[in-house]
Enzyme design. Structure first.
Site, PDB file in Angstrom:
ATOM      1  N   LYS A 107       0.816  -1.235  -0.074  1.00  0.00           N
ATOM      2  CA  LYS A 107       0.002   0.060   0.067  1.00  0.00           C
ATOM      3  C   LYS A 107       0.995   1.125   0.024  1.00  0.00           C
ATOM      4  CE  LYS A 107      -4.571   0.926   0.412  1.00  0.00           C
ATOM      5  NZ  LYS A 107      -5.741   0.105   0.296  1.00  0.00           N
TER       6      LYS A 107
HETATM    7  N1  GLU Z   1      -7.352   0.051  -3.175  1.00  0.00           N
HETATM    8  C1  GLU Z   1      -8.028  -1.075  -3.297  1.00  0.00           C
HETATM    9  C2  GLU Z   1      -7.962  -2.063  -2.312  1.00  0.00           C
HETATM   10  O1  GLU Z   1      -7.747  -1.627  -1.027  1.00  0.00           O
HETATM   11  C3  GLU Z   1      -7.501  -1.785  -4.857  1.00  0.00           C
HETATM   12  C4  GLU Z   1      -6.150  -2.322  -4.790  1.00  0.00           C
HETATM   13  C5  GLU Z   1      -5.601  -2.554  -6.211  1.00  0.00           C
HETATM   14  O2  GLU Z   1      -6.409  -2.665  -6.952  1.00  0.00           O
HETATM   15  O3  GLU Z   1      -4.341  -2.910  -6.089  1.00  0.00           O
HETATM   16  O4  GLU Z   1      -8.230  -3.044  -2.374  1.00  0.00           O
END
Ligand code: GLU
Length: 419
Positions: A107
Site C-alpha cells: 500500500k
Molecule cells: N485500493 C483497492 C483496495 O484496497 C484496490 C487495490 C488494487 O487494485 O491493487 O483493495
C-alpha cells in the site's frame, strides 16, 4: 512514528492474532506476518501554483510478497502515515491470498488533502511521488492502483512518469488506468460490483430476498458506494440513505438514486441536493435497515456505536470500517458480517485482470470480466462461509483463517532465507 503506532495497524495485528489462535497457526509464520517486509518513507516537495514550495510525506509499504509482486492502492488523505499504510498493506496481503491471486500485499499514500490542490499541483505531487517510490515499485515487483483520493488520472500520471524514466511505455506498473492507456473494462465499478455480489451471496445464506422491500443504507457515496448502490437498485432494492463527508440523505420510501448520482457527478458532494432530508452519518449507521454498507473509511463503527447498528447484513465496502471490538458486538447480536478482505476484493481482482490483460496485450470484453469476477468472489465466499462453520467463528475470522492457510503453505514451501 513506529510501524505499530496507528489504530489501523493495531486492529489488523489483532485480527491476525485472533485468527492465528483459532487455527493454531505456526508461531514462526505468525512472527513473520506481524511485520512488513519493506517500508519506504519519502519527501514529496512540489511547487504550488503561487510559486512557493511545499513538502508532503509519502509512503510505500510492502507487507508480504510470498505469493507474488506487491499489490495495493495509493491513498491521498490527510490521515495517511507510515503505520496506517503498513496496516493497509497487511490487509492487502490477506485480501490477495484469500481470493487466490498470485500477488502479495502492499500500500502507498501521501499525507495530503487532495481537495486543497489544483490539478497541476496534483500532477506534480503524483509525478514526484512516483519518482521517489520507483526505487521499489515496478510491473514485476509492486503494482499500485487507486484508493481513497486517487483515480484513473492519478494512475495515468504515475504510469507516464515511470515510462518516461524507462524510455518506453510500461502500462503494467499500475492498474486502475483509463481504458485509453491499457486499463480494463469494468475496473472502475469492480469494487462496488463485488460488494453487491457478496451481499447477494450473504442474503441467500440467511434467506433474505433482494426486492422492493429490502432496505439499504450506504455510508460513503463514492467510488465503492455508488456502483454498489446502482447494482442493488437495479435488482429492485430500496436505497433509503446514502452519505458522504458533506452530509447524509434519507427517504424511508427510497431515495431517487439517479438524481443523487447525477448530482454527485456534477457537484462532487451530496450537500444541497434539492428536496433531500438530511441526516448525520451517525444516524445513518444506526438506521433499522436490512443492509448497511460502510464504504467510506476505516474505524467508523467502534465499540462506542456498534450497539446502535441494527442492519441484518453489514457489508464492509471500505477497508476496516468496523473495528475488531465492533465486529464482535455486531456478530454476537446476530448480524451477518461480510469482511472487507472479501467484500471489497472486487477491486483488486479486476486490477489483477487488468495486469494480466496488459501482459498478454489481449483485452477481454466486459461480460468476460464480470463473469470471472463473480466466479472468484463466489468461490471465495463459499470457502469463507464453510470455514466459519467448521471453526464456529464469524466471517471476519474465517476470512483471515482462509487467507492464512494459503500463506502458511506458500511460506513453508519457500522457506526462510537464509535457512
Ligand atoms: N485500493 C483497492 C483496495 O484496497 C484496490 C487495490 C488494487 O487494485 O491493487 O483493495
Amino acid at each position: 512514528m513506529s510501524i505499530f503506532d496507528s489504530p489501523l495497524y493495531q486492529d489488523a495485528l489483532g485480527q491476525l492474532e485472533d485468527a492465528a489462535k483459532i487455527m493454531q497457526l505456526d508461531p514462526n509464520i505468525l512472527e513473520r506476518l506481524k511485520y512488513p517486509k519493506r517500508a519506504l518513507q519519502v519527501s514529496v516537495p512540489i511547487r504550488l501554483d503561487d510559486g512557493s514550495v511545499k513538502t508532503f510525506m509519502g509512503f510505500r509499504v510492502q507487507h508480504n510478497m510470498t505469493l507474488g509482486p506487491g499489490k495495493g492502492g495509493i491513498r491521498y488523505h490527510p490521515k495517511v502515515d507510515l503505520s496506517e499504510t503498513a496496516g493497509l498493506a497487511m490487509l492487502m496481503t490477506f485480501k490477495c491470498a484469500l481470493v487466490g491471486l498470485p500477488l502479495g500485499g502492499a500500500k502507498g499514500g501521501v499525507c495530503v488533502d487532495p481537495g486543497q490542490l489544483s490539478r497541476q499541483e496534483l500532477q506534480s505531487l503524483t509525478r514526484r511521488y512516483a519518482t521517489e517510490i520507483k526505487l521499489i515499485v515496478g510491473p514485476t515487483s509492486d503494482i499500485p492502483a487507486p484508493d481513497i483520493g486517487t483515480d484513473g488520472q492519478t494512475m495515468a500520471w504515475f504510469m507516464d512518469t515511470y515510462s518516461q524514466i524507462e524510455g518506453y511505455a510500461v502500462p503494467g506498473v499500475v492498474t486502475g488506468k483509463p481504458i485509453a492507456i491499457g486499463g480494463s473494462l469494468g475496473r472502475n465499478e469492480s469494487t462496488g460490483k463485488g460488494v453487491a455480489f457478496c451481499i447477494n451471496f450473504a442474503a441467500k445464506k440467511i434467506g433474505m430476498e433482494i426486492n422492493r422491500n429490502t432496505t439499504v443504507a450506504i455510508h460513503g457515496f463514492g467510488k465503492v458506494g455508488v456502483p454498489a448502490a446502482e447494482d442493488l437498485y437495479a435488482q429492485g432494492a430500496k436505497i433509503v440513505a446514502v452519505s458522504d463527508v458533506s452530509c447524509g440523505i434519507y427517504n424511508k420510501d427510497g431515495i431517487d438514486l439517479r438524481s443523487a448520482v447525477e448530482w454527485v457527478k456534477q457537484r462532487k458532494l451530496l450537500k444541497d441536493l434539492p428536496g433531500a432530508k438530511i441526516i448525520s452519518n451517525e444516524e445513518l449507521l444506526a438506521l433499522d435497515v436490512d443492509i448497511l454498507i460502510p464504504a467510506a473509511i476505516d474505524g467508523v463503527v467502534t465499540k462506542d456505536n456498534a450497539r446502535n447498528v441494527k442492519a441484518k447484513i453489514i457489508a464492509e465496502g471500505a477497508n476496516g470500517p468496523l473495528t475488531r471490538e465492533a465486529i464482535d458486538i455486531v456478530c454476537k447480536r446476530g448480524a451477518f458480517l461480510i469482511p472487507d478482505i472479501l467484500c471489497n476484493a472486487g477491486g483488486v481482482i479486476v486490477s489483477y485482470f487488468e495486469w494480466v490483460q496488459g501482459l498478454q496485450n489481449f483485452f477481454w470484453d466486459l461480460n468476460e470480466i464480470n463473469t470471472k469476477l463473480h466466479g472468484i468472489l463466489q468461490k471465495s465466499f463459499e470457502e469463507v462461509y464453510a470455514c466459519s462453520k467448521s471453526y464456529k467463528c464469524d466471517m471476519k475470522k474465517a476470512a483471515l483463517i482462509t487467507a492464512l492457510k494459503r500463506l502458511d503453505k506458500a511460506m513453508r514451501l519457500r522457506g526462510l532465507f537464509p535457512s
